[in-house]
Structures are given as C-alpha cells and as structure tokens.
Design a protein around this motif. Structure first.
Motif, mmCIF file in Angstrom:
data_model
loop_
_atom_site.group_PDB
_atom_site.id
_atom_site.type_symbol
_atom_site.label_atom_id
_atom_site.label_comp_id
_atom_site.label_asym_id
_atom_site.label_seq_id
_atom_site.Cartn_x
_atom_site.Cartn_y
_atom_site.Cartn_z
ATOM 1 N N GLU A 202 -5.398 -5.057 10.476
ATOM 2 C CA GLU A 202 -4.240 -4.074 10.899
ATOM 3 C C GLU A 202 -4.721 -3.087 12.038
ATOM 4 O O GLU A 202 -5.356 -2.485 12.095
ATOM 5 C CB GLU A 202 -4.482 -3.114 9.610
ATOM 6 C CG GLU A 202 -3.891 -3.550 8.544
ATOM 7 C CD GLU A 202 -3.641 -2.653 7.338
ATOM 8 O OE1 GLU A 202 -2.583 -2.896 6.890
ATOM 9 O OE2 GLU A 202 -4.297 -1.646 7.138
ATOM 10 N N LYS B 45 -0.103 4.313 -0.305
ATOM 11 C CA LYS B 45 -0.536 5.466 0.392
ATOM 12 C C LYS B 45 -0.363 6.674 -0.440
ATOM 13 O O LYS B 45 -0.473 6.507 -1.926
ATOM 14 C CB LYS B 45 0.048 5.654 1.685
ATOM 15 C CG LYS B 45 0.033 4.459 2.655
ATOM 16 C CD LYS B 45 0.126 4.879 4.107
ATOM 17 C CE LYS B 45 0.180 3.221 4.713
ATOM 18 N NZ LYS B 45 0.289 3.649 6.101
ATOM 19 N N ALA C 217 -0.291 -0.036 15.215
ATOM 20 C CA ALA C 217 0.828 -0.686 14.490
ATOM 21 C C ALA C 217 1.097 0.129 13.294
ATOM 22 O O ALA C 217 2.182 -0.305 12.695
ATOM 23 C CB ALA C 217 0.759 -2.179 14.424
ATOM 24 N N ILE C 218 0.108 0.685 12.588
ATOM 25 C CA ILE C 218 0.368 1.305 11.278
ATOM 26 C C ILE C 218 1.238 2.371 11.487
ATOM 27 O O ILE C 218 1.050 3.499 11.796
ATOM 28 C CB ILE C 218 -0.979 1.476 10.650
ATOM 29 C CG1 ILE C 218 -2.007 0.105 10.692
ATOM 30 C CG2 ILE C 218 -1.003 2.010 9.280
ATOM 31 C CD1 ILE C 218 -3.282 0.492 9.884
ATOM 32 N N GLY C 219 2.297 2.392 10.354
ATOM 33 C CA GLY C 219 3.054 3.437 10.271
ATOM 34 C C GLY C 219 3.906 3.797 11.625
ATOM 35 O O GLY C 219 4.487 5.001 11.672
ATOM 36 N N LEU D 217 -0.140 -6.726 4.423
ATOM 37 C CA LEU D 217 -0.549 -5.479 3.700
ATOM 38 C C LEU D 217 0.466 -4.694 4.159
ATOM 39 O O LEU D 217 0.626 -4.358 5.498
ATOM 40 C CB LEU D 217 -1.841 -5.021 4.134
ATOM 41 C CG LEU D 217 -2.257 -3.854 3.534
ATOM 42 C CD1 LEU D 217 -2.056 -3.796 2.056
ATOM 43 C CD2 LEU D 217 -3.927 -3.581 3.654
ATOM 44 N N ASN E 63 0.883 -1.197 0.097
ATOM 45 C CA ASN E 63 0.072 0.120 0.092
ATOM 46 C C ASN E 63 0.978 1.252 -0.004
ATOM 47 O O ASN E 63 1.516 1.519 1.087
ATOM 48 C CB ASN E 63 -0.823 -0.048 1.274
ATOM 49 C CG ASN E 63 -1.683 1.258 1.473
ATOM 50 O OD1 ASN E 63 -1.816 1.888 0.464
ATOM 51 N ND2 ASN E 63 -2.434 1.610 2.655
ATOM 52 N N GLY F 282 0.893 -3.851 9.501
ATOM 53 C CA GLY F 282 1.233 -2.916 10.822
ATOM 54 C C GLY F 282 2.786 -3.070 10.744
ATOM 55 O O GLY F 282 3.188 -4.161 11.697
ATOM 56 N N SER F 283 3.680 -1.968 10.145
ATOM 57 C CA SER F 283 4.991 -1.978 10.398
ATOM 58 C C SER F 283 5.740 -3.536 10.021
ATOM 59 O O SER F 283 6.657 -3.859 10.815
ATOM 60 C CB SER F 283 5.263 -1.521 11.928
ATOM 61 O OG SER F 283 4.871 -0.414 12.061
ATOM 62 N N GLY G 298 2.666 -1.121 4.320
ATOM 63 C CA GLY G 298 2.761 0.225 3.970
ATOM 64 C C GLY G 298 4.299 0.819 3.736
ATOM 65 O O GLY G 298 4.705 0.582 2.648
ATOM 66 N N GLY G 299 5.023 1.491 4.771
ATOM 67 C CA GLY G 299 6.104 1.942 4.527
ATOM 68 C C GLY G 299 7.170 0.984 4.139
ATOM 69 O O GLY G 299 8.112 1.680 2.981
ATOM 70 N N HIS H 108 -9.393 1.085 4.791
ATOM 71 C CA HIS H 108 -8.189 1.125 5.632
ATOM 72 C C HIS H 108 -8.471 2.094 6.678
ATOM 73 O O HIS H 108 -9.322 3.052 6.683
ATOM 74 C CB HIS H 108 -7.260 1.767 4.402
ATOM 75 C CG HIS H 108 -5.741 1.594 5.089
ATOM 76 N ND1 HIS H 108 -5.437 2.732 5.985
ATOM 77 C CD2 HIS H 108 -4.812 0.801 4.742
ATOM 78 C CE1 HIS H 108 -4.214 2.386 6.358
ATOM 79 N NE2 HIS H 108 -3.674 1.399 5.492
HETATM 80 C C1 PEP Z 1 -0.815 -0.099 5.682
HETATM 81 O O1 PEP Z 1 -0.709 1.127 5.173
HETATM 82 O O2 PEP Z 1 -1.756 -0.585 5.567
HETATM 83 C C2 PEP Z 1 0.470 -0.095 6.797
HETATM 84 C C3 PEP Z 1 0.040 -1.651 7.423
HETATM 85 O O3 PEP Z 1 1.372 0.585 6.952
HETATM 86 P P1 PEP Z 1 2.750 0.162 7.680
HETATM 87 O O4 PEP Z 1 3.312 -1.172 7.168
HETATM 88 O O5 PEP Z 1 3.482 1.550 7.137
HETATM 89 O O6 PEP Z 1 2.544 0.183 9.053
#
Ligand code: PEP
Length: 260
Positions: free
Chosen positions: A168, A11, A172-174, A233, A9, A213-214, A235-236, A96
């Motif tokens: 998620e 973003k 833990a996200i970002g 899934l 993702n 989540g990270s 993100g970063g 999300h």
């Molecule tokens: C996300 O955007 O769904 C996500 C899990 O982000 P991150 O991996 O950066 O925590």
C-alpha cells in the motif's frame, strides 16, 4: 494458483452498529455463496460481533484492524488475538500505514504482532509501502524491502504461506491517487522475488500479495489483472456496498478470464 482476495478496511467507520450491520448485510447479499474471489470485512472492533452475526452462513471472512502482541495484561485500550478470534475473526490487518505513520508503529512491533497472530491461527494481512518522499527519492524497493525483512523476521517458509501481504503506497491511501498497474506490478514482482530469495520459489509462488491505495470499481480490473497482484485491500470504497461489490465483480471477471 492464488485465488484473488478482496478485503475491506472500514477504518473508523461507519458511525453506528446499525450502519455497520446494514453495510455488512448488503455486501453479504451481493456476494451470496460466490467463492471464486475470497472476501473479508474488517470493521472497527466494537462492531465485530454484530458483523460476525450478519456473516453467518456466508463465505465472507471477518478481520480485525489491529491487535496487541501480548495475550493479556495491563495494556489499556488494546485487544489480544484471542479476543479477535472470540469475536469471530479469521483475519487481522497488521502494520497499516495509518498505524505506522500516524501512531509510530514499528517493524519490530509488527513482527511481534505477526507471531502472536499466527500463534492463534489468525490470517495476518501485513501492510508495507513507501511514502511520497521515499518514492520521489527512488527508494520504493529499498523501503518496502526493509519493512518486509524486519516485519517477517524469524518467520518460517511454512508460516509465510499462511500470511497475506499488502503493498500500500502511503501516497495512494485515501488520496484518490492510485498507483498505475505498471508501478504496482513492479513492486509486487519485487516483493515476490524477495520472498523467493528469503524463503524459496514454492513459497513465493503461494503468498497472496494485495494492492491497496484508492482501489475503486473503475480501476480494479486493470490492477487485478496484473500477474503478481492477487487482490486488493480497500479502504474508502469498501464503505459503499455497491462500490465494494463492483471491485469484487471486477475480480470475478478477471478470474473468469483465466487468472487463478
Ligand atoms: C486502506 O485503508 O488500506 C486503503 C487502501 O484505503 P483507500 O482504499 O481509501 O485508499
């Protein structure tokens, strides 16, 4: 069995189409024709067509990050499922937490979007997860259960088999804070049990449930080895090709050891 699935993702990144193409190219080269672990990229909508061009002749799927539940009309700034399909999408992320908590998206809207995505044969990735306050109050299962019940309202068992879920935890996200494999597995098992009660055992066994989540290359293997975690899934870490490929490689190693 359920093959592992790793979705990136992006973003609201990267800043230019040129950088989006370069990132997609590097990931495409790294994945090659390897299909033991399924992969999809979810770039910003303005880059979808450019990334779709890069992904030609690649097993990597393409996903939107959101869509509207209506097929057309006066919805300024929105995108329909048909527009995503026309841009090459196979998948779409729905609900999300950055949309639920940042933009007030409701379970009811997620349910409407889910039905619209299924109607146009997009594979939905439906996100659920608790906030830190909810977790500390011991309400994780209750919150996730309610989000799932409402987001999946009026969905049949047959439709459910084509829906991907993503647990998620919002905290833990970002944030760099990852759920422990034990916590994530607990919630994933809770989700699978809920699917069995709501639909049936065969459906529960087939639904792919991602953790998000990270997730990073160094924690991916332990998470992906959990019996009810079917992928990630990301993100970063999906914004750096070597990190994203490291997560995919962790999934391939877990698969080679006998999972799925
Ligand atoms: C996300 O955007 O769904 C996500 C899990 O982000 P991150 O991996 O950066 O925590």
């Amino acid at each position: 069995m359920r093959p592992l699935f790793i979705a990136g993702n992006w973003k609201m990144n990267p800043g230019t189409a040129e950088d989006a193409v370069a990132l997609a190219e590097a990931i495409k080269v790294g994945v090659g024709q390897e299909t033991r672990v399924r992969v999809a990229l979810c770039p910003p909508s303005v880059f979808l067509q450019a990334v779709d061009g890069v992904l030609e002749n690649s097993p990597i799927g393409l996903g939107g990050q959101n869509m509207h539940w209506k097929t057309d009309g006066a919805y300024t700034g929105e995108l329909s499922g048909a527009m995503l399909v026309d841009s090459g999408c196979t998948h779409v992320i729905l609900g999300h937490s950055e949309r639920r908590h940042g933009l007030g998206e409701t379970d009811h809207q997620v349910n409407d979007k889910l039905k619209a995505a299924l109607a146009i044969q997009l594979i939905p990735i439906v996100c659920v997860g608790e906030t830190l306050v909810e977790r500390e109050a011991g309400k994780t299962d209750e919150v996730v259960g309610t989000q799932l019940e409402n987001s999946l309202a009026e969905i049949t068992a047959e439709q459910m088999c084509g829906i991907v879920l993503a647990y998620e935890p919002v905290w833990a996200i970002g944030t760099g804070k990852t759920a422990t494999p034990a916590h994530a597995q607990h919630v994933h098992l809770f989700i699978r049990n809920l699917l069995r009660e709501t639909f049936n055992a065969a459906t529960a066994a087939r639904v792919v449930v991602l953790y998000g989540g990270s997730v990073k290359p160094d924690n991916a293997a332990d998470l992906l080895a959990c019996p009810d975690i079917d992928g990630a899934l990301v993100g970063g870490a999906s914004l750096k090709a070597s990190d994203f490929l490291g997560i995919i490689q962790a999934g391939q190693a877990v698969t080679a050891k006998g999972k799925a």
